[in-house]
Design a protein around this motif. Structure first.
Motif, PDB file in Angstrom:
ATOM      1  N   ALA A 238       0.844  -1.207   0.000  1.00 29.51           N
ATOM      2  CA  ALA A 238       0.000   0.000   0.000  1.00 29.51           C
ATOM      3  C   ALA A 238       0.876   1.252   0.000  1.00 29.51           C
ATOM      4  CB  ALA A 238      -0.928  -0.010   1.210  1.00 29.51           C
ATOM      5  N   ALA A 239       1.973   1.205   0.769  1.00 35.09           N
ATOM      6  CA  ALA A 239       2.879   2.365   0.813  1.00 35.09           C
ATOM      7  C   ALA A 239       3.562   2.558  -0.540  1.00 35.09           C
ATOM      8  CB  ALA A 239       3.914   2.165   1.909  1.00 35.09           C
ATOM      9  N   ALA A 240       4.018   1.452  -1.138  1.00 31.91           N
ATOM     10  CA  ALA A 240       4.721   1.561  -2.425  1.00 31.91           C
ATOM     11  C   ALA A 240       3.800   2.139  -3.494  1.00 31.91           C
ATOM     12  CB  ALA A 240       5.248   0.200  -2.853  1.00 31.91           C
ATOM     13  N   ARG A 241       2.537   1.654  -3.530  1.00 33.06           N
ATOM     14  CA  ARG A 241       1.606   2.186  -4.545  1.00 33.06           C
ATOM     15  C   ARG A 241       1.434   3.690  -4.373  1.00 33.06           C
ATOM     16  NH1 ARG A 241      -0.581  -3.032  -4.059  1.00 33.06           N
ATOM     17  NH2 ARG A 241      -1.803  -2.471  -2.231  1.00 33.06           N
ATOM     18  N   ARG A 242       1.310   4.125  -3.118  1.00 31.64           N
ATOM     19  CA  ARG A 242       1.155   5.571  -2.854  1.00 31.64           C
ATOM     20  C   ARG A 242       2.412   6.332  -3.267  1.00 31.64           C
ATOM     21  NH1 ARG A 242      -2.728   9.234  -2.176  1.00 31.64           N
ATOM     22  NH2 ARG A 242      -3.879   7.420  -1.468  1.00 31.64           N
ATOM     23  N   MET A 243       3.580   5.809  -2.923  1.00 33.32           N
ATOM     24  CA  MET A 243       4.844   6.503  -3.232  1.00 33.32           C
ATOM     25  C   MET A 243       5.071   6.577  -4.740  1.00 33.32           C
ATOM     26  SD  MET A 243       7.156   4.869  -0.191  1.00 33.32           S
ATOM     27  CE  MET A 243       6.801   5.219   1.534  1.00 33.32           C
ATOM     28  N   ILE A 244       4.709   5.510  -5.453  1.00 38.26           N
ATOM     29  CA  ILE A 244       4.861   5.506  -6.919  1.00 38.26           C
ATOM     30  C   ILE A 244       3.956   6.580  -7.513  1.00 38.26           C
ATOM     31  CG2 ILE A 244       4.428   4.143  -9.025  1.00 38.26           C
ATOM     32  CD1 ILE A 244       5.283   1.635  -7.261  1.00 38.26           C
ATOM     33  N   GLU A 245       2.725   6.652  -7.013  1.00 39.15           N
ATOM     34  CA  GLU A 245       1.775   7.667  -7.490  1.00 39.15           C
ATOM     35  C   GLU A 245       2.301   9.079  -7.206  1.00 39.15           C
ATOM     36  OE1 GLU A 245      -2.246   6.746  -6.122  1.00 39.15           O
ATOM     37  OE2 GLU A 245      -2.617   8.914  -6.118  1.00 39.15           O
ATOM     38  N   GLN A 246       2.899   9.261  -6.032  1.00 40.38           N
ATOM     39  CA  GLN A 246       3.434  10.582  -5.664  1.00 40.38           C
ATOM     40  C   GLN A 246       4.628  10.959  -6.544  1.00 40.38           C
ATOM     41  OE1 GLN A 246       2.321  10.168  -0.895  1.00 40.38           O
ATOM     42  NE2 GLN A 246       4.458  10.212  -1.473  1.00 40.38           N
ATOM     43  N   GLY A 247       5.417   9.924  -6.906  1.00 45.46           N
ATOM     44  CA  GLY A 247       6.535  10.146  -7.823  1.00 45.46           C
ATOM     45  C   GLY A 247       7.821  10.654  -7.197  1.00 45.46           C
ATOM     46  N   GLY A 248       7.911  10.668  -5.877  1.00 42.43           N
ATOM     47  CA  GLY A 248       9.118  11.218  -5.250  1.00 42.43           C
ATOM     48  C   GLY A 248       9.955  10.205  -4.494  1.00 42.43           C
ATOM     49  N   GLY A 249       9.772   8.910  -4.792  1.00 42.45           N
ATOM     50  CA  GLY A 249      10.520   7.894  -4.054  1.00 42.45           C
ATOM     51  C   GLY A 249       9.962   7.727  -2.657  1.00 42.45           C
ATOM     52  N   GLY A 250      10.724   7.078  -1.806  1.00 41.32           N
ATOM     53  CA  GLY A 250      10.262   6.887  -0.433  1.00 41.32           C
ATOM     54  C   GLY A 250      11.109   5.871   0.299  1.00 41.32           C
ATOM     55  N   LYS A 251      10.766   5.707   1.567  1.00 38.46           N
ATOM     56  CA  LYS A 251      11.501   4.788   2.453  1.00 38.46           C
ATOM     57  C   LYS A 251      10.494   3.805   3.033  1.00 38.46           C
ATOM     58  CE  LYS A 251      15.472   7.088   2.608  1.00 38.46           C
ATOM     59  NZ  LYS A 251      16.775   6.462   2.376  1.00 38.46           N
ATOM     60  N   ILE A 252      10.704   2.526   2.783  1.00 37.74           N
ATOM     61  CA  ILE A 252       9.859   1.499   3.377  1.00 37.74           C
ATOM     62  C   ILE A 252      10.742   0.655   4.302  1.00 37.74           C
ATOM     63  CG2 ILE A 252       8.434  -0.529   2.903  1.00 37.74           C
ATOM     64  CD1 ILE A 252       7.478   0.841   0.360  1.00 37.74           C
ATOM     65  N   ILE A 253      10.254   0.493   5.523  1.00 38.09           N
ATOM     66  CA  ILE A 253      11.082  -0.121   6.579  1.00 38.09           C
ATOM     67  C   ILE A 253      10.229  -1.159   7.310  1.00 38.09           C
ATOM     68  CG2 ILE A 253      12.375   0.384   8.704  1.00 38.09           C
ATOM     69  CD1 ILE A 253      12.495   3.379   7.586  1.00 38.09           C
ATOM     70  N   GLY A 254      10.797  -2.346   7.538  1.00 40.57           N
ATOM     71  CA  GLY A 254      10.017  -3.401   8.175  1.00 40.57           C
ATOM     72  C   GLY A 254      10.666  -3.910   9.452  1.00 40.57           C
ATOM     73  N   ALA A 255       9.826  -4.522  10.298  1.00 44.49           N
ATOM     74  CA  ALA A 255      10.321  -5.131  11.536  1.00 44.49           C
ATOM     75  C   ALA A 255      10.684  -6.587  11.271  1.00 44.49           C
ATOM     76  CB  ALA A 255       9.262  -5.053  12.624  1.00 44.49           C
ATOM     77  N   CYS A 256      11.986  -6.862  11.295  1.00 45.90           N
ATOM     78  CA  CYS A 256      12.471  -8.239  11.252  1.00 45.90           C
ATOM     79  C   CYS A 256      12.910  -8.576  12.683  1.00 45.90           C
ATOM     80  CB  CYS A 256      13.599  -8.342  10.220  1.00 45.90           C
ATOM     81  SG  CYS A 256      14.159 -10.018   9.859  1.00 45.90           S
ATOM     82  N   SER A 257      13.931  -9.367  12.869  1.00 47.59           N
ATOM     83  CA  SER A 257      14.388  -9.764  14.212  1.00 47.59           C
ATOM     84  C   SER A 257      15.663 -10.571  14.027  1.00 47.59           C
ATOM     85  CB  SER A 257      13.331 -10.642  14.885  1.00 47.59           C
ATOM     86  OG  SER A 257      13.876 -11.339  16.000  1.00 47.59           O
ATOM     87  N   ILE A 258      16.421 -10.717  15.106  1.00 49.28           N
ATOM     88  CA  ILE A 258      17.558 -11.650  15.029  1.00 49.28           C
ATOM     89  C   ILE A 258      17.077 -13.061  14.693  1.00 49.28           C
ATOM     90  CG2 ILE A 258      19.193 -10.414  16.485  1.00 49.28           C
ATOM     91  CD1 ILE A 258      18.334 -12.189  18.831  1.00 49.28           C
ATOM     92  N   VAL A 259      15.832 -13.382  15.070  1.00 49.52           N
ATOM     93  CA  VAL A 259      15.339 -14.738  14.756  1.00 49.52           C
ATOM     94  C   VAL A 259      14.981 -14.889  13.275  1.00 49.52           C
ATOM     95  CG1 VAL A 259      14.559 -15.141  17.115  1.00 49.52           C
ATOM     96  CG2 VAL A 259      12.915 -14.310  15.408  1.00 49.52           C
ATOM     97  N   GLY A 260      15.065 -13.803  12.523  1.00 45.75           N
ATOM     98  CA  GLY A 260      14.965 -13.874  11.065  1.00 45.75           C
ATOM     99  C   GLY A 260      16.245 -14.437  10.451  1.00 45.75           C
ATOM    100  N   TYR A 261      17.297 -14.582  11.272  1.00 44.45           N
ATOM    101  CA  TYR A 261      18.549 -15.191  10.821  1.00 44.45           C
ATOM    102  C   TYR A 261      18.800 -16.530  11.521  1.00 44.45           C
ATOM    103  CZ  TYR A 261      20.093 -11.030   8.290  1.00 44.45           C
ATOM    104  OH  TYR A 261      20.199 -10.004   7.391  1.00 44.45           O
ATOM    105  N   ARG A 262      18.380 -16.605  12.807  1.00 48.60           N
ATOM    106  CA  ARG A 262      18.598 -17.855  13.570  1.00 48.60           C
ATOM    107  C   ARG A 262      17.459 -17.999  14.563  1.00 48.60           C
ATOM    108  NH1 ARG A 262      21.720 -19.720  18.153  1.00 48.60           N
ATOM    109  NH2 ARG A 262      22.572 -21.776  17.693  1.00 48.60           N
ATOM    110  N   PRO A 263      16.559 -18.968  14.316  1.00 47.35           N
ATOM    111  CA  PRO A 263      15.370 -19.095  15.163  1.00 47.35           C
ATOM    112  C   PRO A 263      15.695 -19.346  16.634  1.00 47.35           C
ATOM    113  CG  PRO A 263      15.155 -20.426  13.195  1.00 47.35           C
ATOM    114  CD  PRO A 263      16.570 -19.934  13.213  1.00 47.35           C
ATOM    115  N   PHE A 264      14.785 -18.926  17.497  1.00 49.29           N
ATOM    116  CA  PHE A 264      14.814 -19.321  18.909  1.00 49.29           C
ATOM    117  C   PHE A 264      13.848 -20.500  19.055  1.00 49.29           C
ATOM    118  CE2 PHE A 264      15.957 -15.219  21.519  1.00 49.29           C
ATOM    119  CZ  PHE A 264      17.181 -15.147  20.883  1.00 49.29           C
TER     120      PHE A 264
END
Ligand SMILES: NC(=O)C1=CN([C@@H]2O[C@H](COP(=O)(O)OP(=O)(O)OC[C@H]3O[C@@H](n4cnc5c(N)ncnc54)[C@H](O)[C@@H]3O)[C@@H](O)[C@H]2O)C=CC1
Ligand SMILES: CC(=O)C(C)=O
Length: 264
Positions: free
Chosen positions: A128-154
């Protein structure tokens, strides 16, 4: 690839009524951004309190209550934020939940519920953010919540770890597809942060392992080379960088901000 055309101005942070999301919202406000605060309707009072804190820092704020697992609600949230603030330049897909259970006891319903927030929610917010940013035409920053367990599970955090592993993959794919629009996509990987989420994890791990409350977080904290449990502000400082033009040449990365637990 087009250049990052504008300095980020308006940010939306999901799950920002408390914990890491709240800290990110306040840090971005301190950096000079106007900030939209998302949380689930049940946490609306906390979200409104964070919005008031953003305003007390001299920035504009809006509250956009929505469940990030609901596609229609996410589209509505992004449209509302763009209307209220004038644009959407930074999306922080922070909302997430944790279940603590042995894999053999996880029901399909529990698995689907966790994935609907931690993975589908991130997918919906990124898109949803990307579609809005593309429409705006000025680029943007999209940032997500990962975790150390995204590399090595607990252990006992199996589906949660898999959801974060998937966020890492989604972040790489989105970075590849949206670079042409001047949109960067990165994720932060906290370790053990003292929030309500870790209170819950501690309690459930303690139950599972026959430990007293507080013992599980102490045990896992021994893995932290910098010698202390993280506070949400540690993560917010890094997200501040990801949201700023200083990170314009970085995309597709999921970066550990964990006091030295996991080395990629
Ligand atoms: N606390 C930690 O040690 C770590 C946390 N993380 C991640 O950081 C993010 C934030 O975690 P914390 O602040 O610790 O958690 P928290 O439990 O303190 O806060 C999460 C916030 O997200 C909101 N939320 C939950 N489901 C939602 C939904 N469907 N739609 C919108 N909002 C929703 C909650 O109401 C709450 O305000 C999560 O994605 C988590 O997985 C990653 C690594 C470590
Ligand atoms: C909650 C979480 O992601 C960890 C690693 O503790």
């Amino acid at each position: 690839m087009s250049d990052q055309a504008t300095t980020p101005r308006n940010a939306l942070v999901t799950g920002a009524g408390q914990g890491i999301g709240k800290s990110i919202a306040l840090r971005l406000a301190a950096d000079g951004l106007d900030v939209a605060i998302n949380d689930i309707p049940a946490n609306g009072e906390a979200a409104r309190a964070v919005a008031a804190e953003v305003e007390s820092l001299g920035r504009r704020a809006t509250v956009a209550l929505a469940d990030v697992s609901d596609a229609q609600a996410v589209d509505g949230m992004v449209a509302q934020v763009a209307a209220d603030l004038g644009s959407l330049d930074v999306m922080v897909a922070n909302a997430g939940i944790a279940h603590v259970k042995p894999l053999l006891e996880v029901t399909p319903e529990e698995f689907d519920h966790l994935m609907s927030i931690n993975l589908r929610g991130v997918h919906l917010c990124y898109g949803a953010a990307a579609r809005r940013m593309i429409e705006q035409g000025g680029g943007g920053k999209i940032i997500g919540a990962c975790s150390i367990v995204g590399y090595r599970p607990f252990p006992l955090l199996g589906p949660y770890s898999a959801s974060k592993w998937a966020v890492r993959g989604l972040t790489q794919a989105a970075a590849m597809e949206w670079a042409q629009y001047g949109i960067t996509v990165n994720a932060y990987c906290p370790g053990i942060v003292g929030t309500a989420m870790w209170d819950h994890i501690d309690e459930k791990l303690a139950e599972n392992e026959g430990l007293r409350k507080g013992a599980a977080i102490e045990k896992y904290s021994e893995l932290i080379h910098l010698g202390r449990v993280s506070v949400p502000e540690d993560v917010a400082k890094f997200v501040s960088y990801l949201a700023s033009p200083d990170s314009d040449y970085m995309t597709g990365q999921s970066v550990m901000i964990d006091g030295g637990v996991q080395f990629s």
